[in-house]
Design an enzyme around this catalytic site. Sequence first.
Site, PDB file in Angstrom:
ATOM      1  N   PRO A 145      18.355  33.785  42.172  1.00 31.86           N
ATOM      2  CA  PRO A 145      19.797  32.745  42.413  1.00 31.86           C
ATOM      3  C   PRO A 145      20.588  33.807  41.414  1.00 31.86           C
ATOM      4  CG  PRO A 145      19.145  31.225  42.425  1.00 31.86           C
ATOM      5  CD  PRO A 145      17.839  31.986  41.889  1.00 31.86           C
ATOM      6  N   GLU A 146      21.364  35.114  41.379  1.00 36.52           N
ATOM      7  CA  GLU A 146      22.280  35.738  40.659  1.00 36.52           C
ATOM      8  C   GLU A 146      23.506  34.802  40.457  1.00 36.52           C
ATOM      9  OE1 GLU A 146      21.900  39.738  39.852  1.00 36.52           O
ATOM     10  OE2 GLU A 146      20.179  39.682  41.912  1.00 36.52           O
TER      11      GLU A 146
END
Length: 271
Positions: free
Chosen positions: A2-3
């Site tokens: 996840p960014e």
Amino acid sequence: MPELPEVETTRRGIADAVIGRTITAVSIRERRLRWRVAPGFEAQLVGQRVISVARRAKYLLIGLERGTVLVHLGMSGSLRVLPAAAAVKPHDHVDLQLSSGHVVRYNDPRRFGSFHYVTGAAEEHQLLASLGPEPLHDEFDALHLRRLARGRRIAVKQFIMDSHVVVGVGNIYASEALFRAGVRPGRAAGRLSGAQVAGIVAAIKAVLSEAILQGGTTLRDYVNTDGLPGYFRQKLFVYERAGEPCRNCGTAIRSRVQGQRATYWCPECQT
DNA sequence: ATGGGCACCTGGCTGC
DNA sequence: TGCAGCCAGGTGCCCA
């Protein structure tokens, strides 16, 4: 995994399910995450009502009555809201049972994520204290980036991924933002023109905002709190597209390893 | 201060 | 089919 867009999508996904609910039980099946979950973590949470769900960088801040739960999803972590009776699957490491009969369940195959319980001001916690500005806030602007870039020889791609410079820009969106800004990822940060710096700031804000609207990018594991993928992958211009034609000019997208991470760019559109 | 490299960990894919 | 090798949305820490 996840960014920032994926973490923000997760934040929005759990907020309604948890705010106003009380944590009735916490179960941890595997404490060995990036850092071992502290002994007593469970006991500190139980009985507290959830007040808020915020995000700082790629950390989720679950605000309780007397403290804050700090969650990081690492590379492969995800949080889902499920009925309390839902079957436990491999890598389901942490459960927060809620008074609603739901459970917030943390799954993380690679175990690079983390859980901390913090009392007092969460932003002063060691993990958050020295972070740069949020990319979507006004204090992240061309002036800020230019000031920090002065004299720096580091490649601009690694520069914008440095959390002291700006938070939330991970490996996908760094390549994507530089494509949009027309700047090659290997360019020295300190040698960019003012216009290029301004273009990079605008591109980071645009790409992250658009990705949030699409629910993030799913390449492999990422799912939102409903178990669904993000749809931004279809909007990627360069990431994981080596050898494929640039969507703008048709030139083959190139890739190389930079700072031990894969980097992608169009040799025609980026200078 | 700056930049570079390593470590943490599992799973999926590739190629022999 | 089996297996070694490589790669993956992050980031704190150690070293020169």
